[in-house]
Design a protein around this motif. Structure first.
Motif, PDB file in Angstrom:
ATOM      1  N   SER A 185       0.821  -1.191   0.000  1.00 28.14           N
ATOM      2  CA  SER A 185       0.000   0.000   0.000  1.00 28.14           C
ATOM      3  C   SER A 185       0.863   1.252   0.000  1.00 28.14           C
ATOM      4  O   SER A 185       2.004   1.260   0.451  1.00 28.14           O
ATOM      5  CB  SER A 185      -0.908   0.010   1.233  1.00 28.14           C
ATOM      6  OG  SER A 185      -0.166   0.290   2.397  1.00 28.14           O
ATOM      7  N   LYS A 207      -9.740   0.903   6.484  1.00 26.94           N
ATOM      8  CA  LYS A 207      -8.288   0.735   6.426  1.00 26.94           C
ATOM      9  C   LYS A 207      -7.587   2.053   6.140  1.00 26.94           C
ATOM     10  O   LYS A 207      -6.502   2.315   6.661  1.00 26.94           O
ATOM     11  CB  LYS A 207      -7.912  -0.274   5.332  1.00 26.94           C
ATOM     12  CG  LYS A 207      -8.408  -1.688   5.593  1.00 26.94           C
ATOM     13  CD  LYS A 207      -7.603  -2.347   6.686  1.00 26.94           C
ATOM     14  CE  LYS A 207      -8.002  -3.810   6.836  1.00 26.94           C
ATOM     15  NZ  LYS A 207      -7.269  -4.465   7.932  1.00 26.94           N
ATOM     16  N   ASP A 244      -1.655  -4.599   8.093  1.00 24.99           N
ATOM     17  CA  ASP A 244      -1.814  -5.467   6.932  1.00 24.99           C
ATOM     18  C   ASP A 244      -0.444  -5.883   6.388  1.00 24.99           C
ATOM     19  O   ASP A 244       0.469  -5.056   6.262  1.00 24.99           O
ATOM     20  CB  ASP A 244      -2.595  -4.754   5.830  1.00 24.99           C
ATOM     21  CG  ASP A 244      -4.079  -4.657   6.149  1.00 24.99           C
ATOM     22  OD1 ASP A 244      -4.495  -5.243   7.163  1.00 24.99           O
ATOM     23  OD2 ASP A 244      -4.805  -3.983   5.399  1.00 24.99           O
ATOM     24  N   ARG A 286       0.699  -8.097   3.051  1.00 24.94           N
ATOM     25  CA  ARG A 286       0.152  -8.714   1.850  1.00 24.94           C
ATOM     26  C   ARG A 286      -1.371  -8.785   1.984  1.00 24.94           C
ATOM     27  O   ARG A 286      -2.002  -7.756   2.153  1.00 24.94           O
ATOM     28  CB  ARG A 286       0.782 -10.087   1.594  1.00 24.94           C
ATOM     29  CG  ARG A 286       2.292 -10.003   1.380  1.00 24.94           C
ATOM     30  CD  ARG A 286       2.949 -11.330   1.021  1.00 24.94           C
ATOM     31  NE  ARG A 286       2.839 -11.625  -0.406  1.00 24.94           N
ATOM     32  CZ  ARG A 286       2.126 -12.594  -0.929  1.00 24.94           C
ATOM     33  NH1 ARG A 286       1.416 -13.388  -0.142  1.00 24.94           N
ATOM     34  NH2 ARG A 286       2.095 -12.797  -2.230  1.00 24.94           N
ATOM     35  N   ASP A 287      -1.960  -9.975   1.944  1.00 25.31           N
ATOM     36  CA  ASP A 287      -3.413 -10.080   2.021  1.00 25.31           C
ATOM     37  C   ASP A 287      -3.907 -10.478   3.409  1.00 25.31           C
ATOM     38  O   ASP A 287      -5.052 -10.911   3.564  1.00 25.31           O
ATOM     39  CB  ASP A 287      -3.927 -11.079   0.986  1.00 25.31           C
ATOM     40  CG  ASP A 287      -3.262 -12.446   1.115  1.00 25.31           C
ATOM     41  OD1 ASP A 287      -2.271 -12.554   1.861  1.00 25.31           O
ATOM     42  OD2 ASP A 287      -3.741 -13.398   0.473  1.00 25.31           O
ATOM     43  N   LEU A 288      -3.057 -10.304   4.418  1.00 27.21           N
ATOM     44  CA  LEU A 288      -3.423 -10.658   5.783  1.00 27.21           C
ATOM     45  C   LEU A 288      -3.550  -9.406   6.649  1.00 27.21           C
ATOM     46  O   LEU A 288      -2.824  -8.437   6.454  1.00 27.21           O
ATOM     47  CB  LEU A 288      -2.367 -11.565   6.419  1.00 27.21           C
ATOM     48  CG  LEU A 288      -1.992 -12.861   5.708  1.00 27.21           C
ATOM     49  CD1 LEU A 288      -0.904 -13.567   6.508  1.00 27.21           C
ATOM     50  CD2 LEU A 288      -3.209 -13.754   5.537  1.00 27.21           C
ATOM     51  N   THR A 289      -4.465  -9.452   7.606  1.00 26.66           N
ATOM     52  CA  THR A 289      -4.500  -8.449   8.661  1.00 26.66           C
ATOM     53  C   THR A 289      -4.044  -9.124   9.943  1.00 26.66           C
ATOM     54  O   THR A 289      -4.683 -10.075  10.409  1.00 26.66           O
ATOM     55  CB  THR A 289      -5.911  -7.859   8.850  1.00 26.66           C
ATOM     56  OG1 THR A 289      -6.317  -7.198   7.639  1.00 26.66           O
ATOM     57  CG2 THR A 289      -5.927  -6.849   9.993  1.00 26.66           C
ATOM     58  N   GLU A 328       7.439  -8.211   2.420  1.00 28.02           N
ATOM     59  CA  GLU A 328       6.463  -8.756   1.480  1.00 28.02           C
ATOM     60  C   GLU A 328       7.173  -9.239   0.214  1.00 28.02           C
ATOM     61  O   GLU A 328       6.775 -10.234  -0.388  1.00 28.02           O
ATOM     62  CB  GLU A 328       5.409  -7.698   1.138  1.00 28.02           C
ATOM     63  CG  GLU A 328       4.567  -7.250   2.326  1.00 28.02           C
ATOM     64  CD  GLU A 328       3.465  -6.287   1.928  1.00 28.02           C
ATOM     65  OE1 GLU A 328       3.295  -6.056   0.711  1.00 28.02           O
ATOM     66  OE2 GLU A 328       2.778  -5.780   2.823  1.00 28.02           O
ATOM     67  N   SER A 330       1.655 -15.862   5.744  1.00 27.07           N
ATOM     68  CA  SER A 330       1.411 -15.457   4.364  1.00 27.07           C
ATOM     69  C   SER A 330       1.710 -16.594   3.396  1.00 27.07           C
ATOM     70  O   SER A 330       0.956 -16.837   2.444  1.00 27.07           O
ATOM     71  CB  SER A 330       2.275 -14.236   4.029  1.00 27.07           C
ATOM     72  OG  SER A 330       1.909 -13.686   2.789  1.00 27.07           O
ATOM     73  N   LYS A 364      -1.059 -19.301   3.779  1.00 25.36           N
ATOM     74  CA  LYS A 364      -2.323 -18.924   3.149  1.00 25.36           C
ATOM     75  C   LYS A 364      -2.245 -19.022   1.632  1.00 25.36           C
ATOM     76  O   LYS A 364      -3.201 -19.416   0.960  1.00 25.36           O
ATOM     77  CB  LYS A 364      -2.721 -17.501   3.555  1.00 25.36           C
ATOM     78  CG  LYS A 364      -4.071 -17.107   2.975  1.00 25.36           C
ATOM     79  CD  LYS A 364      -4.555 -15.767   3.447  1.00 25.36           C
ATOM     80  CE  LYS A 364      -5.922 -15.445   2.842  1.00 25.36           C
ATOM     81  NZ  LYS A 364      -6.408 -14.104   3.230  1.00 25.36           N
ATOM     82  N   SER A 365      -1.069 -18.666   1.086  1.00 21.38           N
ATOM     83  CA  SER A 365      -0.903 -18.674  -0.360  1.00 21.38           C
ATOM     84  C   SER A 365      -0.758 -20.078  -0.941  1.00 21.38           C
ATOM     85  O   SER A 365      -1.085 -20.299  -2.108  1.00 21.38           O
ATOM     86  CB  SER A 365       0.318 -17.832  -0.754  1.00 21.38           C
ATOM     87  OG  SER A 365       0.149 -16.484  -0.384  1.00 21.38           O
TER      88      SER A 365
END
Length: 351
Positions: free
Chosen positions: A2, A79, A122, A124-127, A142, A181, A184-185
């Motif tokens: 971000s 966010k 955050d 990557r795609d995790l909080t 990342e 991460s 999850k991926s």
């Protein structure tokens, strides 16, 4: 990655600092800071942001505008401030919400990092849940995860060992950002993660549970510098060994921002006189942890890659330096090494 995260860590990028330390925190740091008085009359979120932006600027808090925006966006359930409905920004805040704004912004006034203030961040795609003194994951890390995932895609069967291709080890898990991460991926992966900090171990377990990944991750409170044999006993051969270890030169610690010095774990940052203390230990152990052709992925100081390459060639049998990757700012930041064919009788000094 971000825009906000990139801005928040801009100073660290420019200084070549990717890690942060553990320190003390609490009411004493907050009370020493003089916060503006809570308004008698109700105000809007936009007005609150302006008040705190100006106060942060006056008090020398880094990124004053982004700090106030991110805290207030969080309290409004978003966010970023850009994702908040315009109407919410111009509505009068309730007295309770105003008190929350003042409470969290006063913490930021003490130079507490925003990630600790809002207790999440955050990656990557995790909080992920965040709390001091556990190391806060940086945007550059990342990129380290991306490198590992790219190689898993290119080399799905390292060494031809079925079990090994499904497992990896992380040394220094912190909040669990890297391991979680990757898990999850890649749903087929399993992981073992270790950290010398019990706070980090507990936070990684908490984040794993929140994300529903606890069944594929084993987390242990182990110091790789002191308990090498324990590390080796934790799992069978793995295809991947990944770490964002402490790699700052000890002399650089004194130049860190107050956000780092006061709140983050110094042991998660300080790599010793040359920044290589933990890195060398990881690489010395790597041939015994990895399966044939298994790989090591490290995030390091930009001064390290050439030094690591030479040291491995001279000191670590069965491990080859593969390549160096640069981070988003163009600095040599990531090292990839690979294990040769198995040497079962390696006699290594585990320190």
């Amino acid at each position: 990655m971000s825009v906000f995260k990139s801005v928040m860590w801009k100073r660290a990028l420019n200084a070549g600092l990717m890690c942060q330390p553990k320190g003390t925190w609490g009411v004493h740091a907050v009370r020493r800071c003089s916060a503006p008085a809570v308004p008698v009359n109700r105000i809007t979120a936009l007005q609150a942001m302006d008040i705190w932006k100006r106060h942060f600027m006056e008090r020398g808090v880094t990124e004053p505008e982004h700090s106030s925006q991110h805290i207030i966006a969080h309290l409004l359930g978003a966010k970023t401030i850009e994702s908040v409905e315009r109407g919410k920004l111009t509505e009068l805040l309730s007295p309770e919400k105003t008190e929350q704004v003042w409470k969290l912004c006063t913490r930021r006034l003490s130079r507490m990092p925003v990630q600790y203030v809002i207790e999440e961040w955050d990656f990557r795609d995790l909080t992920l849940k965040m709390r001091p003194p556990v190391f806060i994951p940086r945007p550059e890390t990342e990129e380290l995860v991306d490198l590992v995932l790219a190689d898993l895609e290119r080399f799905p069967k390292p060494g031809g060992v079925v079990d090994a291709q499904r497992s990896f080890m992380e040394v220094g898990c912190g909040s669990g950002a890297i391991s979680l991460s990757l898990l999850k991926s890649r749903p087929q992966l399993r992981a073992v993660a270790v950290d010398r900090s019990l706070d980090a171990v507990n936070l990684t377990r908490e984040n794993a549970l929140r994300l529903g990944l606890q069944d594929r991750l084993q987390v242990y409170h182990v110091d790789v510098m002191k308990d090498a044999e324990t590390v080796l006993d934790l799992c069978g051969p793995v295809s991947t060994l990944v770490s964002n270890p402490p790699y700052l030169f000890s002399e650089d610690m004194k130049s860190l921002e107050p956000e780092i010095l006061r709140f983050e774990d110094h042991a998660a940052l300080d790599g010793g006189d040359d920044g290589l203390g933990v890195i060398k230990q990881i690489l010395a152990l790597a041939p015994q942890i990895l399966s044939n052709h298994g790989r090591v992925y490290l995030e390091v100081d930009p001064r390290h890659p050439s030094v690591i390459r030479r040291w491995v060639e001279l000191s670590v049998e069965g491990l080859q330096y593969v390549e160096t990757h640069h981070d988003i700012s163009g600095r040599p930041r990531f090292c990839i090494l690979q294990k040769d064919e198995s040497n079962e009788h390696l006699d290594m000094d585990l320190h």
